[in-house]
Write a protein that holds these residues in place. Structure first.
Motif, mmCIF file in Angstrom:
data_model
loop_
_atom_site.group_PDB
_atom_site.id
_atom_site.type_symbol
_atom_site.label_atom_id
_atom_site.label_comp_id
_atom_site.label_asym_id
_atom_site.label_seq_id
_atom_site.Cartn_x
_atom_site.Cartn_y
_atom_site.Cartn_z
ATOM 1 N N ILE A 1 -39.690 48.944 23.159
ATOM 2 C CA ILE A 1 -39.318 48.209 21.949
ATOM 3 C C ILE A 1 -40.498 48.130 20.988
ATOM 4 C CG2 ILE A 1 -38.407 46.044 21.048
ATOM 5 C CD1 ILE A 1 -36.479 47.703 22.827
ATOM 6 N N GLU A 2 -41.681 47.890 21.514
ATOM 7 C CA GLU A 2 -42.889 47.840 20.686
ATOM 8 C C GLU A 2 -43.088 49.159 19.930
ATOM 9 O OE1 GLU A 2 -47.695 48.070 21.478
ATOM 10 O OE2 GLU A 2 -46.399 47.185 23.018
ATOM 11 N N LEU A 62 -30.801 48.916 26.631
ATOM 12 C CA LEU A 62 -32.046 49.353 25.995
ATOM 13 C C LEU A 62 -31.783 49.857 24.581
ATOM 14 C CD1 LEU A 62 -35.079 49.886 26.304
ATOM 15 C CD2 LEU A 62 -34.496 52.127 27.266
ATOM 16 N N GLU A 97 -31.137 46.900 22.324
ATOM 17 C CA GLU A 97 -32.350 46.135 22.029
ATOM 18 C C GLU A 97 -33.231 46.872 21.022
ATOM 19 O OE1 GLU A 97 -34.243 45.317 25.747
ATOM 20 O OE2 GLU A 97 -32.721 43.844 26.355
ATOM 21 N N MET A 98 -33.307 48.191 21.133
ATOM 22 C CA MET A 98 -34.048 48.972 20.144
ATOM 23 C C MET A 98 -33.451 48.792 18.753
ATOM 24 S SD MET A 98 -34.493 52.498 22.365
ATOM 25 C CE MET A 98 -34.987 53.506 20.968
ATOM 26 N N ALA A 155 -34.168 45.254 17.356
ATOM 27 C CA ALA A 155 -35.565 45.049 16.988
ATOM 28 C C ALA A 155 -35.953 45.786 15.712
ATOM 29 C CB ALA A 155 -36.473 45.489 18.136
ATOM 30 N N THR A 156 -35.299 46.907 15.452
ATOM 31 C CA THR A 156 -35.687 47.742 14.315
ATOM 32 C C THR A 156 -34.732 47.663 13.130
ATOM 33 O OG1 THR A 156 -34.478 49.651 15.192
ATOM 34 C CG2 THR A 156 -36.797 49.416 15.860
ATOM 35 N N CYS A 198 -30.374 53.727 16.679
ATOM 36 C CA CYS A 198 -31.253 54.100 17.781
ATOM 37 C C CYS A 198 -30.451 54.801 18.865
ATOM 38 C CB CYS A 198 -31.946 52.870 18.370
ATOM 39 S SG CYS A 198 -33.174 52.125 17.263
#
Length: 235
Positions: A54-55, A87, A90-91, A94-95, A99
């Protein structure tokens, strides 16, 4: 029109863009990558880096990319299909961007070509092959013969010769009567030449991790993913 700019999260620490992107899309699309520093192709290796995904996605979003892909097949399937979906979600949260993962990509590629019963060639050790078999079964495919090259070194996969890949595809296809197609799994393998040769030899479609990953990323960004001459998936 501005050149599209897309983001890749890749296993090696160096964060280089895999060769398939420029080979498939030339100057049409610009790619940027961030590396995870994967130490080995194994459950232990994945567990050490998976929390950094994620970072890295957020770092790519800050560069202004239009979509992000996790370009490591086993990184996204090793904990199963539900984890891969989580996953990806969540990507995206977060962005704020489209994704995808390479595990999404191989499934999407196989489905788009009408492949359900699949012969599988991989770079992996046995534990990862078992994880892949479960992921494919949970995604409604029937994996038939499945054999790997038993490679756990992240750098070594990029040096596997085309003929080795063609030979492995031949072994698994001939051991899989009734297979609709072939999957080559591991994003570090360089496979476009092998894909063309195997499709010509056996007359069935071949989906390979890295090319499929680029195709899914480009498609998710709303761009044309075709690249004629690079196998049925790109026709």
């Amino acid at each position: 029109m501005a050149q599209p700019h897309l983001g890749l999260i890749v296993p090696p620490a160096a964060g280089a863009v895999p060769v398939d992107g420029p080979l498939l899309y030339g100057e049409r699309i610009r790619f940027s990558a961030r590396g995870l520093g994967l130490g080995e192709i194994s459950t232990r290796g994945y567990t050490e880096v998976i929390d950094s995904v994620i970072e890295k996605a957020v770092e790519l979003a800050a560069l202004g990319v239009g979509a992000v892909s996790l370009m490591g097949t086993s990184l996204s399937f090793f904990r199963g299909a539900a984890f891969n979906r989580q996953l990806q979600a969540e990507m995206a949260r977060a962005t704020g961007l489209p994704c995808s993962t390479m595990s999404d990509a191989i499934v999407g590629g196989l489905r788009s070509l009408g492949v359900r019963r699949v012969a599988v060639a991989t770079a992996y050790i046995d534990e990862v092959n078992l994880q892949l078999r479960r992921y494919l079964e949970d995604s409604d495919f029937e994996p038939l013969a499945l054999q790997g090259l038993s490679i756990s070194d992240v750098q070594a996969v990029g040096a596997v010769p085309t003929q080795v890949l063609v030979d492995l595809c031949t072994i698994v296809f001939e051991a899989s009567p009734g297979a609709d197609g072939i999957l080559i799994s591991c994003g570090g393998l360089v496979t476009l030449d092998a894909v063309r040769e195997v499709e010509a030899r056996f007359g069935v479609p071949v989906v390979s991790s890295s090319p499929a990953g680029f195709r899914e990323l480009v498609r998710s960004a709303g761009l044309d993913p075709r690249s004629p001459g690079n196998g049925r998936l790109f026709a």
